[in-house]
Motif scaffolding. Structure first.
Motif, mmCIF file in Angstrom:
data_model
loop_
_atom_site.group_PDB
_atom_site.id
_atom_site.type_symbol
_atom_site.label_atom_id
_atom_site.label_comp_id
_atom_site.label_asym_id
_atom_site.label_seq_id
_atom_site.Cartn_x
_atom_site.Cartn_y
_atom_site.Cartn_z
ATOM 1 N N ASP A 130 0.820 -1.219 0.000
ATOM 2 C CA ASP A 130 0.000 0.000 0.000
ATOM 3 C C ASP A 130 0.853 1.268 0.000
ATOM 4 O O ASP A 130 0.393 2.332 -0.391
ATOM 5 C CB ASP A 130 -0.876 0.059 1.263
ATOM 6 C CG ASP A 130 -1.976 -0.972 1.237
ATOM 7 O OD1 ASP A 130 -2.248 -1.520 0.147
ATOM 8 O OD2 ASP A 130 -2.544 -1.242 2.314
ATOM 9 N N LEU A 131 2.081 1.133 0.492
ATOM 10 C CA LEU A 131 2.915 2.331 0.681
ATOM 11 C C LEU A 131 3.120 3.084 -0.628
ATOM 12 O O LEU A 131 3.320 2.484 -1.681
ATOM 13 C CB LEU A 131 4.290 1.943 1.249
ATOM 14 C CG LEU A 131 4.349 1.355 2.655
ATOM 15 C CD1 LEU A 131 5.812 1.170 3.074
ATOM 16 C CD2 LEU A 131 3.614 2.220 3.666
ATOM 17 N N VAL A 132 3.070 4.397 -0.536
ATOM 18 C CA VAL A 132 3.371 5.257 -1.676
ATOM 19 C C VAL A 132 4.514 6.186 -1.258
ATOM 20 O O VAL A 132 4.553 6.655 -0.115
ATOM 21 C CB VAL A 132 2.140 6.086 -2.103
ATOM 22 C CG1 VAL A 132 2.496 7.050 -3.236
ATOM 23 C CG2 VAL A 132 1.003 5.165 -2.518
ATOM 24 N N ILE A 133 5.442 6.402 -2.172
ATOM 25 C CA ILE A 133 6.635 7.205 -1.860
ATOM 26 C C ILE A 133 6.694 8.389 -2.807
ATOM 27 O O ILE A 133 6.589 8.214 -4.029
ATOM 28 C CB ILE A 133 7.909 6.336 -1.975
ATOM 29 C CG1 ILE A 133 7.836 5.190 -0.940
ATOM 30 C CG2 ILE A 133 9.168 7.173 -1.777
ATOM 31 C CD1 ILE A 133 8.871 4.105 -1.123
ATOM 32 N N ILE A 134 6.795 9.576 -2.277
ATOM 33 C CA ILE A 134 6.942 10.767 -3.120
ATOM 34 C C ILE A 134 8.276 11.433 -2.781
ATOM 35 O O ILE A 134 8.573 11.727 -1.620
ATOM 36 C CB ILE A 134 5.785 11.769 -2.913
ATOM 37 C CG1 ILE A 134 4.445 11.091 -3.244
ATOM 38 C CG2 ILE A 134 5.982 13.010 -3.787
ATOM 39 C CD1 ILE A 134 3.223 11.991 -3.074
ATOM 40 N N ILE A 135 9.077 11.622 -3.813
ATOM 41 C CA ILE A 135 10.382 12.256 -3.628
ATOM 42 C C ILE A 135 10.300 13.705 -4.080
ATOM 43 O O ILE A 135 9.802 13.979 -5.177
ATOM 44 C CB ILE A 135 11.466 11.518 -4.443
ATOM 45 C CG1 ILE A 135 11.526 10.044 -4.002
ATOM 46 C CG2 ILE A 135 12.830 12.186 -4.287
ATOM 47 C CD1 ILE A 135 12.383 9.184 -4.902
ATOM 48 N N ALA A 136 10.732 14.608 -3.239
ATOM 49 C CA ALA A 136 10.813 16.022 -3.612
ATOM 50 C C ALA A 136 12.269 16.332 -3.915
ATOM 51 O O ALA A 136 13.116 16.276 -3.016
ATOM 52 C CB ALA A 136 10.302 16.901 -2.478
ATOM 53 N N PRO A 161 0.478 9.764 12.681
ATOM 54 C CA PRO A 161 1.321 10.068 11.518
ATOM 55 C C PRO A 161 0.654 9.747 10.176
ATOM 56 O O PRO A 161 0.218 8.621 9.956
ATOM 57 C CB PRO A 161 2.564 9.193 11.733
ATOM 58 C CG PRO A 161 2.618 8.951 13.194
ATOM 59 C CD PRO A 161 1.177 8.874 13.631
ATOM 60 N N GLN A 162 0.551 10.752 9.316
ATOM 61 C CA GLN A 162 0.048 10.560 7.960
ATOM 62 C C GLN A 162 1.193 10.213 7.027
ATOM 63 O O GLN A 162 1.002 9.547 6.023
ATOM 64 C CB GLN A 162 -0.599 11.861 7.456
ATOM 65 C CG GLN A 162 -1.683 12.391 8.358
ATOM 66 C CD GLN A 162 -2.835 11.419 8.473
ATOM 67 O OE1 GLN A 162 -3.508 11.128 7.496
ATOM 68 N NE2 GLN A 162 -3.043 10.872 9.668
ATOM 69 N N VAL A 163 2.366 10.725 7.358
ATOM 70 C CA VAL A 163 3.480 10.649 6.427
ATOM 71 C C VAL A 163 4.793 10.518 7.202
ATOM 72 O O VAL A 163 4.931 11.058 8.303
ATOM 73 C CB VAL A 163 3.488 11.912 5.516
ATOM 74 C CG1 VAL A 163 3.645 13.192 6.328
ATOM 75 C CG2 VAL A 163 4.531 11.828 4.432
ATOM 76 N N ASN A 170 -4.730 6.920 -0.793
ATOM 77 C CA ASN A 170 -5.584 8.038 -0.370
ATOM 78 C C ASN A 170 -4.772 9.120 0.321
ATOM 79 O O ASN A 170 -4.888 10.305 0.012
ATOM 80 C CB ASN A 170 -6.672 7.554 0.606
ATOM 81 C CG ASN A 170 -7.651 6.631 -0.077
ATOM 82 O OD1 ASN A 170 -7.747 6.611 -1.312
ATOM 83 N ND2 ASN A 170 -8.362 5.833 0.710
ATOM 84 N N VAL A 171 -3.948 8.711 1.265
ATOM 85 C CA VAL A 171 -3.122 9.677 1.990
ATOM 86 C C VAL A 171 -2.079 10.275 1.048
ATOM 87 O O VAL A 171 -1.758 11.471 1.136
ATOM 88 C CB VAL A 171 -2.457 9.024 3.222
ATOM 89 C CG1 VAL A 171 -1.554 10.023 3.933
ATOM 90 C CG2 VAL A 171 -3.520 8.501 4.190
ATOM 91 N N ALA A 172 -1.579 9.466 0.117
ATOM 92 C CA ALA A 172 -0.580 9.968 -0.836
ATOM 93 C C ALA A 172 -1.155 11.102 -1.679
ATOM 94 O O ALA A 172 -0.462 12.086 -1.978
ATOM 95 C CB ALA A 172 -0.091 8.834 -1.726
ATOM 96 N N ALA A 173 -2.433 10.986 -2.048
ATOM 97 C CA ALA A 173 -3.081 12.050 -2.836
ATOM 98 C C ALA A 173 -3.156 13.339 -2.011
ATOM 99 O O ALA A 173 -2.870 14.439 -2.501
ATOM 100 C CB ALA A 173 -4.468 11.611 -3.286
ATOM 101 N N LEU A 174 -3.500 13.186 -0.724
ATOM 102 C CA LEU A 174 -3.555 14.349 0.169
ATOM 103 C C LEU A 174 -2.157 14.945 0.368
ATOM 104 O O LEU A 174 -1.984 16.160 0.441
ATOM 105 C CB LEU A 174 -4.138 13.939 1.532
ATOM 106 C CG LEU A 174 -5.591 13.440 1.510
ATOM 107 C CD1 LEU A 174 -5.984 12.868 2.876
ATOM 108 C CD2 LEU A 174 -6.537 14.574 1.114
ATOM 109 N N LEU A 175 -1.182 14.061 0.441
ATOM 110 C CA LEU A 175 0.205 14.510 0.578
ATOM 111 C C LEU A 175 0.641 15.303 -0.650
ATOM 112 O O LEU A 175 1.207 16.400 -0.533
ATOM 113 C CB LEU A 175 1.116 13.291 0.781
ATOM 114 C CG LEU A 175 2.628 13.517 0.648
ATOM 115 C CD1 LEU A 175 3.127 14.527 1.672
ATOM 116 C CD2 LEU A 175 3.385 12.189 0.807
#
Lengths: 427, 427
Positions: free
Chosen positions: B202-208, B306-308, B326-331
């Motif tokens: 389920d985990l989603v990873i976003i790199i900035a 914790p959300q993120v 879902n949380v990744a979209a909010l993130l």
């Protein structure tokens, strides 16, 4: 009694106290209410000509409540820290007699008399320049003088400590150690002078007040969160600091600038490391602070021996210490090269304090700043010669200074001698 | 021998390896040459569809020296790290026969044959996205396949480790532990898989990818200086990390996102704290990194859980991990709200990787970004709704992914099958 017979007298005392900058940092309390620290700390007292608080305290039978004004604006005295300082001083008050004016106050009378307090900082209160240290030191010192408290300075420092921890170190000039103490009442958690301001009077201190958009975590909140969450803080306070304190005392005693600089920088960085290890992490330094450190480290490395020490408190401002006037002039040249003012800032409002350092640096006009040569340590590195105009709001040139002094000249008072209300002329 | 009889054959192997991000950090070596760490570390392997290195290795009797091309540009193989990997793999090479093409290489022949290596990152090499981890993992993996090395993956990881420490963790997908080991030869300093990529999918990873003007300290130099000068690092590696490793293993095993996030953030912050405690101090995070942390902490606190999770390696880039889509979209909405692109940047070059997250966030056009609502956690705080356009260069949406794979399709090769020289089509 004099108190009854004649109710319109006002008795005043005015004092000036310095601020101080820690070179071995205080971070973390073992007792929140008494403000007892988890490690010793050492500071340099800054020259009050450039950074100080002036406080007038007055007592009169005609005052109907305790009142305080800070920089001309009334502030509440209801906080525990003010209350504790007032209570501690009142409980130690002595007899005061002024035959000429017919004033006779027995020590038992002080509990019934209200005080007026006016305090003024000769530097921006919100700029993160330890205004609370100078403020509480001055409050306690001036009240002690007014109320004829016959305690030695160390005992007074333990009272000032209960207003703001670092205030205890502002009770002395020169180099000061705050001994953490062991007693649960805090009686032995006091400041002691390591050396007076004449001991190492070559030192020059330049403060860079760094522009910041960030709202900072208060040091009270920050250190509580560090104590509760940082795994590294306990190790720092029990294993690292005790050794550093001994080394710093030795460096000060022998005026060993290399050791002094090395220890000062390392301890500042470790304090900020602990802030980062806190959950949530606390960031006091910003990109400008980081740049100042990088430039100073580059210079020190280039020369092979430390030219300058840097230290940062709970905010982005840099406090830079040079061993003597010559190096200070070179330091100021570098600072003005990297961090010139915004185009609309005048030189005289950009470099404050001791103007002789500015002259030594060969800076008379704004054009002299523009003409500053690239420092040799970055000459071969294009990236490092970037300038950051406006990133430093202003500089203050100062030096180690003396402890609190009492003013005998009534003209210095911040309260009107007949009304006991703030004079409006300052500010 | 075949080697003598027919000299124009080329034998090739092409593989793809993922990068990885540590959630319990590796910082500090106990042996510089063998790259043996002072503590265990744990990482998440990132989906190679979005971040990976592809490497083709070729061997031929007609090659007169070892040569390597990275992203189409020839680079030197003379460095000790490349040499060690090549030597270790060659010493374990097995017999290879290709009857169809008349190739027969005995294991004793490998020492006499030269290799050509072409490597390509599907992400910017200089952006601080662990390209050396993916690179050395892929080099070792592809060479092992080419040379028929019959070692288990853990043994290969110990070879990749000698190229770049964190590369050993890229030999596996999912969640990976690098065990520091005890042996002075490094034989037990290997990576082990804790769970594969399907375990917590389920985990989603976003790199900035954060814009930076700073030249960063290399992690090799940085960790050496930390080992030599940071008083806090030893305590971290001996007292803090061993407990954290156990807790992190448990959090991963039970898919406990709250614990996972708490540990990940704390460990990232402590790693950067140690960098700051180094002399001279190392700053990898900048004001943008600090802001990302502050926003994430504010969001986590607002939601009460914790959300993120956030983590930062040896650079300013943030790696943000959300528990689900879902949380990744909010993130992503929050990230794009605070850090919109510069005006001249297109959406499709600003959010890379898994586009379905972008769609889930309701972002189809650049106007959708401008229309993003202020996150509720900062609604009452004007200072926090400030936006920082251009401070993030771009985002990459990805997820945990699998380990190295061998390509059987020759069309994937980066070297020409008859010349053994780089294909020029990619890049």
């Amino acid at each position: 009694m004099a108190l009854e017979s004649k109710k319109d007298w006002i008795l005043m005392a005015t004092a000036r106290s310095p601020t101080n900058i820690a070179v071995v940092k205080y971070w973390g309390k073992r007792d929140e209410a008494l403000i007892l620290p988890i490690n010793d700390s050492i500071s340099v007292t800054l020259d009050p000509s450039h950074l100080c608080t002036t406080t007038t305290v007055a007592v009169s039978p005609k005052f109907d409540r305790d009142q305080m004004w800070l920089n001309g604006k009334e502030i509440s005295l209801s906080g525990g820290r003010y209350q504790r300082c007032l209570r501690e001083i009142r409980s130690r008050a002595g007899d005061v007699e002024d035959e000429e004016r017919g004033i006779c106050i027995g020590k038992e009378d002080w509990g019934k008399l209200h005080v007026h307090i006016a305090s003024y900082n000769n530097f921006p209160t919100a700029a993160g320049l330890a205004s609370s240290a100078a403020g509480f030191a001055c409050l306690v010192y001036s009240l002690a003088k007014l109320m004829n408290v016959r305690e030695e300075q160390g005992k007074l420092s333990a009272i000032a400590r209960q207003g703001s921890g670092s205030a205890c170190r502002s009770l002395f000039g020169g180099f000061v150690k705050w001994e953490m103490g062991k007693d649960s009442t805090g009686s032995d958690s006091i400041a002691v002078q390591l050396a007076d301001e004449k001991h190492w009077n070559d030192l020059v201190i330049i403060i860079a007040v760094v522009s910041s958009r960030q709202k900072e975590t208060s040091s009270t909140t920050g250190m509580r969160e560090s104590v509760e969450t940082s795994p590294l803080l306990h190790y720092r306070s029990t294993e690292v600091v005790p050794k550093r304190i001994l080394q710093m005392e030795e460096a000060i005693r022998t005026r060993d600038f290399s050791s002094f600089a090395r220890l000062t920088c390392a301890d500042s960085n470790q304090f900020h490391a602990v802030c980062l290890d806190t959950s949530p992490p606390i960031f006091y330094m910003n990109d400008t602070s980081h740049r100042i450190i990088s430039y100073m480290e580059k210079w020190n490395r280039f020369e092979g021996t430390p030219q300058v020490a840097y230290t940062f408190d709970a905010g982005p401002n840099a406090v830079l210490i040079a061993p003597n006037r010559n190096v200070a002039a070179l330091l100021l040249q570098r600072l003005l090269f990297y961090f010139p003012p915004s185009t609309d800032t005048e030189l005289k409002s950009f470099v404050l304090g001791d103007q002789s350092i500015v002259k030594d640096a060969g800076i008379v006009t704004k054009e002299d700043m523009d003409a500053l040569a690239t420092p040799p340590e970055v000459k071969d590195n294009n990236a490092s010669t970037q300038k950051f105009p406006g990133d430093v709001s202003y500089f203050i040139c100062t030096r180690p200074g003396k402890g609190p002094v009492l003013f005998t000249d009534e003209a210095q008072a911040l309260l009107h001698p007949s009304t006991g209300l703030p004079e409006v002329s300052y500010g």
